[in-house]
Design an enzyme around this catalytic site. Structure first.
Site, PDB file in Angstrom:
ATOM      1  N   SER A   1      52.145  68.373  48.752  1.00 48.05           N
ATOM      2  CA  SER A   1      51.860  69.182  49.940  1.00 48.05           C
ATOM      3  C   SER A   1      52.369  68.525  51.213  1.00 48.05           C
ATOM      4  CB  SER A   1      50.359  69.421  50.083  1.00 48.05           C
ATOM      5  OG  SER A   1      50.130  70.196  51.254  1.00 48.05           O
TER       6      SER A   1
ATOM      7  N   LYS B   1      46.170  71.269  43.506  1.00 45.67           N
ATOM      8  CA  LYS B   1      47.130  71.750  44.528  1.00 45.67           C
ATOM      9  C   LYS B   1      46.979  73.261  44.731  1.00 45.67           C
ATOM     10  CE  LYS B   1      50.532  71.869  47.480  1.00 45.67           C
ATOM     11  NZ  LYS B   1      51.365  72.992  47.412  1.00 45.67           N
TER      12      LYS B   1
ATOM     13  N   HIS C   1      44.025  73.736  46.846  1.00 45.33           N
ATOM     14  CA  HIS C   1      44.441  73.338  48.202  1.00 45.33           C
ATOM     15  C   HIS C   1      45.116  74.525  48.892  1.00 45.33           C
ATOM     16  CE1 HIS C   1      47.748  72.201  50.902  1.00 45.33           C
ATOM     17  NE2 HIS C   1      47.034  71.153  51.274  1.00 45.33           N
ATOM     18  N   ASN C   2      46.035  75.174  48.186  1.00 38.34           N
ATOM     19  CA  ASN C   2      46.753  76.299  48.772  1.00 38.34           C
ATOM     20  C   ASN C   2      45.826  77.487  49.024  1.00 38.34           C
ATOM     21  OD1 ASN C   2      48.957  74.656  48.440  1.00 38.34           O
ATOM     22  ND2 ASN C   2      50.268  76.267  47.640  1.00 38.34           N
TER      23      ASN C   2
ATOM     24  N   GLU D   1      44.259  76.749  52.094  1.00 38.24           N
ATOM     25  CA  GLU D   1      45.312  76.915  53.129  1.00 38.24           C
ATOM     26  C   GLU D   1      45.444  78.400  53.520  1.00 38.24           C
ATOM     27  OE1 GLU D   1      49.185  74.999  52.196  1.00 38.24           O
ATOM     28  OE2 GLU D   1      50.089  76.956  52.492  1.00 38.24           O
TER      29      GLU D   1
HETATM   30  C1  6PG Z   1      52.071  72.870  51.044  1.00 34.39           C
HETATM   31  C2  6PG Z   1      52.206  74.354  51.053  1.00 34.39           C
HETATM   32  C3  6PG Z   1      53.474  74.803  50.376  1.00 34.39           C
HETATM   33  C4  6PG Z   1      53.708  76.290  50.561  1.00 34.39           C
HETATM   34  C5  6PG Z   1      53.142  77.060  49.381  1.00 34.39           C
HETATM   35  C6  6PG Z   1      52.507  78.357  49.690  1.00 34.39           C
HETATM   36  O1  6PG Z   1      51.004  72.443  50.660  1.00 34.39           O
HETATM   37  O2  6PG Z   1      53.000  72.184  51.447  1.00 34.39           O
HETATM   38  O3  6PG Z   1      51.127  74.939  50.401  1.00 34.39           O
HETATM   39  O4  6PG Z   1      53.419  74.395  49.042  1.00 34.39           O
HETATM   40  O5  6PG Z   1      53.234  76.707  51.767  1.00 34.39           O
HETATM   41  O6  6PG Z   1      54.222  77.221  48.517  1.00 34.39           O
HETATM   42  O7  6PG Z   1      53.475  79.320  49.886  1.00 34.39           O
HETATM   43  P1  6PG Z   1      53.096  80.816  50.180  1.00 34.39           P
HETATM   44  O8  6PG Z   1      52.194  80.778  51.365  1.00 34.39           O
HETATM   45  O9  6PG Z   1      54.414  81.435  50.455  1.00 34.39           O
HETATM   46  O10 6PG Z   1      52.438  81.351  48.952  1.00 34.39           O
END
Ligand code: 6PG
Length: 425
Positions: free
Chosen positions: A130, A184, A187-188, A191
């Site tokens: 990430s 991960k 985590h996303n 995010e």
């Molecule tokens: C990170 C991000 C990165 C990217 C993801 C999500 O942790 O660096 O999460 O991996 O932003 O691929 O992408 P999308 O928002 O396009 O699903």
């Protein structure tokens, strides 16, 4: 040229940034990319690091140039490209060699691939990376899944290139096979939720108060100096300040309001529900992205459903907005950690939640002041493993929940969308 410590297959944005980072830490890196011109472009801008990077014309040539035991990292898109790369590598490698997948792979694929690769006598690591391009180049946060035997030989390289939080490398071996990619993925998911919450608060000020982006930016700058300190709040301030050179308009106004998604947020929701967990805030964020992507439908709908009720204008209390964002962010993290707990139990991973929070404190996209408090809460006495019941978070939630309720109530009456904030209530 010295033997490379790492092979890199896939030298796109993330692969090339990681290769430069590894080279900067004194290692030689063997490179292969389907389109060789991408490697040439990397070598052209590598400067002093160029002598530590070597281009190879095929995967076979890359493998032949490395001395065993080899560590070969794949930075190719998740899915079929990872599968194809493994198929190419398998007959070329020898026992003791390690294949590393540093992409956003589905953890179930990583579990199956680990079994297949290890059955062939090789080693496999699934590493969630990430931090985007900047992170990969100067210090990402990395979540590792695989056996201890696969991790130990390469650990020094990853510890060297990782982001550091007060000297502590933001990388950890979290569990077997798919554990790193699962963490991960979550985590996303967090995010996605955090971005949606930030965007909803922006929407209230923009659509509810008719304020210009540059007038909203100072709020985010101020919030970033307080309890909301984080990479995402920080860049939101910068994004709202940014002006499009061509049109002179705010950058956010010249970007089409249509977002895609690669799948990790959706996977978090699917896995959560499958395990009987709630991921309601993350689900709201995934849903909001889906609605945003259906721009054509929204354009048809606008005149039909216009003025369906609600007075769209009013003034929000800025202190309430800050508190609402804080409470909802805590809830999004709490949902994420609940999902990790459920997965750890289901798969027998024995995840170290405090360590996960610690390696998210620098380098990754969701890095924030809150994560240090979360790490401390997990290191302390946590009733039933629930973050929101900790001595630190329970009083915070009680103090600020009223603000979140007021914001959601006012927004709802005004007809402004707050699906993630509402889920946090
Ligand atoms: C990170 C991000 C990165 C990217 C993801 C999500 O942790 O660096 O999460 O991996 O932003 O691929 O992408 P999308 O928002 O396009 O699903």
């Amino acid at each position: 040229m010295a033997t490379a410590s790492m092979g890199m297959i896939g030298v796109g944005t993330m692969g090339s940034a990681l290769a430069l980072n590894i080279a900067e830490h004194g290692h030689h890196v063997a490179l292969y990319n389907l389109d060789g011109a991408t490697v040439d472009a990397l070598l052209a801008r590598a400067g002093d690091l160029g002598p530590r990077l070597a281009k190879h014309e095929s995967v076979e040539a890359l493998v032949a140039a490395m001395a065993p035991p080899r560590a070969i990292m794949m930075m190719v898109p998740a899915g079929a490209p990872v599968e194809a790369t493994i198929e190419t590598l398998l007959p070329l490698l020898a026992p003791g060699d390690t294949i590393i997948d540093g992409g956003n792979s589905d953890f179930r694929d990583t579990q199956a691939r680990t079994a297949r690769v290890e059955a062939a006598g090789l080693r496999y690591l699934g590493i969630g990376v990430s931090g985007g391009e900047e992170g990969a180049r100067h210090g990402p946060s990395m979540m590792v899944g695989g056996t201890g035997a696969a991790w130990a030989p390469v650990a020094p390289i990853f510890e060297a290139i990782a982001a550091k939080y007060e000297g502590d490398p933001c990388v950890a071996h979290l569990g077997p096979d798919g554990a790193g990619h699962f963490v991960k993925t979550v985590h996303n998911g967090i995010e996605y939720a955090d971005m949606q919450l930030i965007a909803e608060v922006y929407g209230l000020l923009r659509d509810g108060e008719n304020r210009a982006p540059a007038d909203i930016a100072p709020l985010y700058h101020r919030w970033n100096a307080g309890a909301l300190q984080s990479y995402l709040v920080e860049i939101t301030g910068h994004v709202l300040d940014a002006v499009d050179a061509e049109t002179g308009k705010p950058v956010v106004d010249v970007i089409v309001d249509k977002a895609g998604q690669k799948g990790t947020g959706r996977w978090t929701v699917i896995e959560a529900i499958r395990m009987g967990q709630s991921a309601s805030i993350i689900e709201a964020a995934v849903g909001a992205r889906v609605l945003s992507s259906e721009r054509a439908t929204r354009q048809v709908a606008a005149p039909i459903l216009a003025e369906a009720g609600g007075e769209r204008h009013g003034v929000f209390d800025e202190g309430d907005l800050e508190s609402a964002l804080l409470v909802s962010r805590i809830m999004a993290y709490a949902q994420g950690f609940r999902i990790l707990l459920a997965a750890s139990e289901e798969f027998g991973w024995e995840l170290d939640y405090a360590r996960i929070a610690e390696i998210w404190r620098a380098g990754c996209i969701i890095r924030s002041a809150l994560l240090d408090d979360i790490a401390m809460a997990f290191r302390g006495d946590l009733p039933n493993g629930r973050l929101i019941l900790s001595d630190h978070f329970a009083p915070l939630l009680k103090e600020h929940i009223g603000a979140l309720r007021r914001v959601v109530a006012q927004a709802t009456l005004m007809g402004l969308p707050v699906q993630a904030l509402a889920s946090a209530v």
